[in-house]
Design an enzyme around this catalytic site. Structure first.
Site, mmCIF file in Angstrom:
data_model
loop_
_atom_site.group_PDB
_atom_site.id
_atom_site.type_symbol
_atom_site.label_atom_id
_atom_site.label_comp_id
_atom_site.label_asym_id
_atom_site.label_seq_id
_atom_site.Cartn_x
_atom_site.Cartn_y
_atom_site.Cartn_z
ATOM 1 N N ARG A 26 0.587 -1.318 -0.026
ATOM 2 C CA ARG A 26 -0.176 -0.275 -0.164
ATOM 3 C C ARG A 26 0.642 1.489 -0.048
ATOM 4 N NH1 ARG A 26 -6.246 -0.223 0.615
ATOM 5 N NH2 ARG A 26 -6.110 -2.195 0.068
ATOM 6 N N ARG A 30 -2.266 6.283 0.322
ATOM 7 C CA ARG A 30 -3.396 7.815 0.504
ATOM 8 C C ARG A 30 -2.213 8.755 1.678
ATOM 9 N NH1 ARG A 30 -8.327 4.381 2.758
ATOM 10 N NH2 ARG A 30 -6.124 2.946 2.805
ATOM 11 N N ARG A 39 -5.173 12.328 -7.059
ATOM 12 C CA ARG A 39 -6.737 11.849 -6.686
ATOM 13 C C ARG A 39 -7.523 13.070 -6.762
ATOM 14 N NH1 ARG A 39 -10.808 9.880 -4.529
ATOM 15 N NH2 ARG A 39 -11.018 8.469 -2.821
ATOM 16 N N ASP A 76 -6.403 -2.326 -8.336
ATOM 17 C CA ASP A 76 -7.001 -2.874 -6.803
ATOM 18 C C ASP A 76 -7.325 -4.728 -7.362
ATOM 19 O OD1 ASP A 76 -8.348 -1.677 -4.069
ATOM 20 O OD2 ASP A 76 -9.842 -3.570 -4.467
ATOM 21 N N TYR A 154 -15.205 -10.731 -1.497
ATOM 22 C CA TYR A 154 -16.578 -9.640 -2.448
ATOM 23 C C TYR A 154 -17.168 -10.111 -3.233
ATOM 24 C CZ TYR A 154 -12.498 -6.987 0.299
ATOM 25 O OH TYR A 154 -11.518 -6.520 1.380
#
Ligand code: 1CP
Length: 343
Positions: A26, A30, A39, A76, A154
């Site tokens: 990751r 962010r 973004r 993703d 998911y």
């Protein structure tokens, strides 16, 4: 293209290295203000993932800003269910959401069959090509996919969950349906990962983020079986299997036909080394929360981790993705400590 820094690939293959390579799960994301700036120009996460030029830009940011030894393509794991006919949305502050879920034969039959993976996921392959070109051989590029069990979670649940009880319920109420869905995910994933290699990925990682919610027997039947099929189809590539929480299955993971196992911070490096011998590289596994500590704490904990290695077959990473509120300066302390460590 000759790689200028191929430490990460040599560590995967168990070849000699002069220091341990380091990157962070990751890392593209962010924690970096530069990521948030890109973004904020866009409508959201999906536009970023689906626009190859932007995806390539944020993939390269941690190489420029954090000095990591590998780049991981910004994408993703949920692009695979979407390619199979189950579109997702990424809801701000909430996470992924699927309008349709798969809990019955009728719903399974609504999925698209015999899909052209290269066409449906062309945007990821294009992002890999651009990134590869723009990296200009600085560091290797990692491609990835979710492991079938995690993708299944998911597709059945339709969103994130702490227990994924709908997914586990299906293993008892309709194991035939569960195996059918897992097989389909596996076939698409094999094609997808093969195309990522062709598009420029130098190494691959399978993320089984929800491995730890299954008991050992169930993980063997519904998890490992499909991971084994994937790694057997890709045995030429440096490939990491990261089965988060699958402590009881480490012995079985050790027998997979892959170069590398990813460990979370609950897994013991030395016990895993005893199980795998020199047959595998181990990746991990600093507790991501260490990066909330002072510089002194980060240095101390990182050196403790490095001192615990009894072999050179290691890639240094966190035990899971870096948390979004971590200060990039703290990440740099971690990376510098690894790079200055003499082996
Ligand atoms: O607002 C944002 O920017 C969205 C946050 C975000 C990001 C940055 C999501 C939503 N996905 C990503 C990128 C991403 N996802 C990468 C990029 C490359 C890198 O590592 O730097 C990778 C490898 C993933 C993989 C991924 N997505 C996993 C497996 C790894 C893990 O952390 O366990 C999982 C489980 C997902 C699903 C997902 N995507 C995003 C969220 C919030 C979630 C988790 C939802 C949940 O809790 O179930």
């Amino acid at each position: 293209m000759e790689l200028k820094n191929d430490l990460f690939l040599r560590a995967h293959r168990g070849e000699p290295i002069e220091r341990y390579p380091v990157w962070l799960m990751r890392q593209a994301g962010r924690i970096l203000p530069e990521y948030r700036a890109v973004r904020s120009k866009l409508s959201g996460f999906k536009e970023l993932v689906e626009t190859p030029e932007y995806a390539a830009e944020v993939t390269i940011q941690p190489v420029d800003l954090l000095d990591v030894d590998a780049a991981i393509i910004f994408s993703d794991i949920l692009v695979v269910p979407e390619a199979m006919g189950l579109p997702y949305e990424m809801i701000e502050h909430k996470g992924p959401w699927f309008e349709k879920t798969i809990r019955s034969e009728e719903q399974l039959n609504l999925l698209d069959q015999n899909i052209n993976v290269e066409e449906r996921l062309a945007y990821v392959l294009e992002a890999l090509k651009i990134t590869k070109r723009e990296l200009n051989g600085r560091v290797p590029l990692i491609g990835f996919a979710g492991a079938p069990w995690t993708i299944f979670c998911y597709m059945v649940e339709g969103r994130g969950s702490k227990t994924f009880s709908e997914s586990r319920k299906l293993l008892y109420t309709n194991p035939v349906l569960a195996h059918e869905l897992l097989s389909r995910i596996t076939d698409v994933t094999i094609q997808y990962l093969k195309s990522q290699l062709v598009a420029g990925a130098d190494a691959l990682q399978l993320f089984d983020s929800w491995a730890g919610i299954l008991g050992k027997e169930q993980y063997t039947e519904f998890g490992l079986k499909y991971i084994a099929k994937i790694v057997d189809s890709l045995s030429e590539a440096p490939l990491t299997v990261f089965s988060k929480g699958a402590i009881a299955s480490l012995q079985d993971l050790a027998h997979l036909n892959c170069t590398t196992l990813g460990l979370d911070w609950n897994m013991s490096i030395s016990e895993t080394r005893q199980l795998v011998g020199e047959s595998k590289t181990l990746q991990g596994n600093l507790d991501p929360c260490v990066l909330y500590g002072s510089d002194v704490v980060i240095e101390k904990e990182t050196i403790k981790l490095l001192n615990s290695f009894e072999s050179r077959r290691h890639i240094v990473n966190l035990g899971h993705g870096v948390y979004p509120d971590i200060d990039p300066k703290k990440v740099k302390v971690f990376i510098k400590t690894v790079k200055n460590y003499e082996i």
